[in-house]
Design a protein around this motif. Structure first.
Motif, mmCIF file in Angstrom:
data_model
loop_
_atom_site.group_PDB
_atom_site.id
_atom_site.type_symbol
_atom_site.label_atom_id
_atom_site.label_comp_id
_atom_site.label_asym_id
_atom_site.label_seq_id
_atom_site.Cartn_x
_atom_site.Cartn_y
_atom_site.Cartn_z
ATOM 1 N N SER A 159 0.820 -1.216 0.000
ATOM 2 C CA SER A 159 0.000 0.000 0.000
ATOM 3 C C SER A 159 0.855 1.268 0.000
ATOM 4 O O SER A 159 0.393 2.329 -0.415
ATOM 5 C CB SER A 159 -0.937 0.007 1.214
ATOM 6 N N HIS A 160 2.107 1.171 0.463
ATOM 7 C CA HIS A 160 3.021 2.325 0.457
ATOM 8 C C HIS A 160 3.938 2.291 -0.765
ATOM 9 O O HIS A 160 3.896 3.183 -1.613
ATOM 10 C CB HIS A 160 3.851 2.341 1.747
ATOM 11 N N LYS A 162 6.992 2.882 -1.515
ATOM 12 C CA LYS A 162 7.847 4.013 -1.864
ATOM 13 C C LYS A 162 9.199 3.987 -1.159
ATOM 14 O O LYS A 162 9.990 4.917 -1.312
ATOM 15 C CB LYS A 162 7.131 5.330 -1.533
ATOM 16 N N SER A 197 1.639 -2.550 7.925
ATOM 17 C CA SER A 197 2.358 -1.281 8.018
ATOM 18 C C SER A 197 1.892 -0.530 9.260
ATOM 19 O O SER A 197 0.754 -0.727 9.716
ATOM 20 C CB SER A 197 2.109 -0.429 6.772
ATOM 21 N N LYS A 211 0.931 2.451 9.388
ATOM 22 C CA LYS A 211 -0.244 3.230 9.000
ATOM 23 C C LYS A 211 -1.509 2.384 9.008
ATOM 24 O O LYS A 211 -2.577 2.849 9.431
ATOM 25 C CB LYS A 211 -0.030 3.858 7.625
ATOM 26 N N GLY A 224 7.633 6.849 5.187
ATOM 27 C CA GLY A 224 6.262 7.354 5.258
ATOM 28 C C GLY A 224 5.679 7.426 6.653
ATOM 29 O O GLY A 224 4.508 7.785 6.812
#
Length: 298
Positions: free
Chosen positions: A31-32, A34, A108, A110, A149
């Protein structure tokens, strides 16, 4: 007619401790997606599979697997799935695999923070016992530099929130992530976060540079130089020196992945002095093993 190569979207990853688990791929990618060091899901667009497709795949595995005790939900952040859908998936898994004793997944920080405590408890009650969290570092400057992130404070909050909901947590950090730059803050702040979290499992991996990653690009531009094996061992020693787990608590520690220059295995706080002795011996006697670079390419 489904076959295994129609079900799995490769590459497919799972933690080393899930080697004998049934892998059910309920999301694709991360989902991230990056992080500057990671190539695992760069060629995948993050997708949550349709519920009917997931159920068909669970049925496929049930017809072919006689008995399974552990199930791992892939890909990189299955906890990000909206809670009602995730609970429906878990209900179906438990219906079809009533013998399973543990469901686990990557999460994650998040995705944990997005869930309410009540949602997390419901997910735990459906059989998800273990969540794997890629912390990478406890230092905010490093986390920013690798484009994680999240902050160290958010990692700490998420980990404690998951523990409060009843999950076991497995936390991974990366040695060598700073390259040749001074890694003191990375090591000290990583140890601080581990001391706050007191995870059930804690692992240290070493940076592996993969073609096409942002770190690889920086190396080719001369903006990043990898740390030596000796410097990485010194960094790990600093992390271990500053981890202080209270008596009565137990953190199962592993640093024996193929990426590591020295294999360490034991528990905090019981084996802390043993870890330090082994690291010091390796540094003093130049006993730094060769990494399995061929394995690490994949």
């Amino acid at each position: 007619m489904l076959d295994i190569d129609m079900i799995y979207d490769y590459p497919l990853y799972r933690p080393p401790s899930e080697a004998y688990s049934l892998i059910i791929q309920i999301t694709l990618g991360c989902s991230h997606n990056k992080c500057t060091f990671c190539k695992m899901y760069k060629d995948k667009k993050f997708t949550i599979k349709p519920i009917e497709q997931i159920k068909k795949e669970i049925d496929f595995f049930r017809r072919r697997v006689g008995y399974i005790e552990k199930i791992f939900l892939a890909d990189g952040d299955a906890l990000i799935i909206p809670t009602p859908k995730l609970l429906e998936i878990l209900d179906y898994i438990n219906e079809k695999f009533p013998e399973n004793k543990r469901i686990s997944l990557y999460a994650s920080p998040k995705s944990i923070l997005l869930k309410t405590p009540e949602e997390l408890k419901k997910i735990r009650e459906k059989g998800v016992k273990l969540v794997y969290i890629g912390m990478e570092s406890g230092d905010n400057e490093v986390l920013k530099d690798i484009n994680k992130g999240v902050t160290a404070e958010e990692i700490t909050e998420a980990s404690l929130k998951a523990k409060e909901a009843g999950f076991q947590i497995s936390v991974t950090v990366i040695a060598g992530i700073c390259g040749e730059k001074d890694s003191t803050s990375h090591a000290l702040n990583t140890a601080k976060v581990i001391n706050k979290i007191i995870p059930d499992y804690f692992s240290i991996l070493c940076l592996v540079v993969h073609d096409g990653t942002e770190i690889d690009r920086k190396i080719k531009l001369g903006e990043f130089r990898e740390a030596s094996g000796e410097d990485i061992l010194k960094e790990i020693r600093m992390i271990v020196e500053n981890i202080n787990i209270p008596k009565g608590e137990k953190v199962i520690f592993r640093s024996n992945h193929a990426s590591n220059y020295l294999g360490l295995k034991g528990d905090f706080p019981e084996d802390k002095e043993k870890f330090l002795s082994e690291i010091n011996f390796a540094i003093k006697n130049d006993y730094i093993r060769e990494r399995n670079e061929r394995y690490l390419k994949y």
